[in-house]
Design an enzyme around this catalytic site. Structure first.
Site, PDB file in Angstrom:
ATOM      1  N   GLY A  60       0.787  -1.223   0.000  1.00 39.78           N
ATOM      2  CA  GLY A  60       0.000   0.000   0.000  1.00 39.78           C
ATOM      3  C   GLY A  60       0.815   1.267   0.000  1.00 39.78           C
ATOM      4  CD  GLN A 106      10.750 -10.774  -5.685  1.00 38.10           C
ATOM      5  OE1 GLN A 106       9.845 -10.543  -4.909  1.00 38.10           O
ATOM      6  NE2 GLN A 106      12.013 -10.580  -5.342  1.00 38.10           N
ATOM      7  CG  HIS A 132       9.015 -12.137   1.832  1.00 45.92           C
ATOM      8  ND1 HIS A 132       9.989 -11.164   1.873  1.00 45.92           N
ATOM      9  CD2 HIS A 132       7.844 -11.522   2.159  1.00 45.92           C
ATOM     10  CE1 HIS A 132       9.447 -10.010   2.220  1.00 45.92           C
ATOM     11  NE2 HIS A 132       8.142 -10.198   2.388  1.00 45.92           N
ATOM     12  CG  ASP A 158       9.663  -9.961   5.912  1.00 51.64           C
ATOM     13  OD1 ASP A 158      10.042  -9.268   6.871  1.00 51.64           O
ATOM     14  OD2 ASP A 158       8.663  -9.694   5.246  1.00 51.64           O
TER      15      ASP A 158
END
Length: 210
Positions: A60, A106, A132, A158
């Site tokens: 966001g 990605q 991730h 992460d």
């Protein structure tokens, strides 16, 4: 740029924008990761510079807004596989005059090849807060590390997902996140073009050698 003693820390800015990189996070989802205070230690010397920053995984836009305030001369480019859900992940939205957005996968080296052809290299800072998964993390690093400026930074966030066993985040056909970074430690010690690696809980920041 204001007096250093009166400037807000990156963590203060992160709290105000309610990104989970802050030490305090009041949203009903997620948790505070506390990355901002570590970034502040590394990035303070660049704060008044016209840095080029790439953020992968914009959501966001909370993290993007944090960077735009902290680096008030920076040009920030966001990448996400999700698009069109808010002004920060919408191509051409003109939500900020120092920000632009590109959608893409990605994990796809062809996407990154097109991306570099269009947007160039010489990134001061790259932040991987994307999918991730080990595939995404490794494919992205392999595509982009060569395009980080000497002395520039590449962060992977992460890393806790590497410890969950086989899952979306850990495909057994690729090294897991931690194995991958252990290999980078070997490169660091053997003079492989890495100046330093900064580890903090759930995050690693690699700095490229000058």
């Amino acid at each position: 740029m204001g007096n250093a003693s009166t400037m807000k820390s990156l963590d203060q800015i992160a709290i105000e924008h309610q990104t989970d990189r802050a030490s305090v996070f009041t949203r009903t989802w997620g948790k505070p990761h506390g990355y901002a205070r570590h970034y502040d230690k590394l990035f303070t010397p660049l704060r008044d510079q016209p840095v080029r920053l790439l953020e992968i995984g914009v959501g966001g836009g909370e993290g993007v807004k944090m960077w735009l305030e902290y680096f008030d001369k920076a040009m920030v480019l966001g990448v996400d596989i999700v698009k069109g859900t808010n002004p920060w992940d919408t191509f051409g939205s003109l939500v900020h005059n120092r920000y632009s957005f590109v959608d893409g996968d990605q994990t796809d080296p062809a996407f990154w090849k097109r991306f570099i052809e269009t947007h160039g290299g010489d990134w001061d800072i790259i932040i991987d807060d994307g999918l991730h998964s080990n595939i995404a993390v490794i494919a992205t690093f392999n595509a982009l590390w060569q395009h980080v400026k000497p002395g520039g930074f590449y962060a992977i966030e992460d890393l806790n997902v590497a410890y969950g066993g086989l899952s979306f985040f850990v495909n057994p056909s690729w090294p897991d996140h931690v194995q991958f970074l252990k290999g980078k430690v070997d490169e660091l010690n053997k003079g492989g073009g890495i100046d330093s690696i900064y580890f903090s809980p759930e995050m690693a920041v690699l700095r490229k050698a000058l």
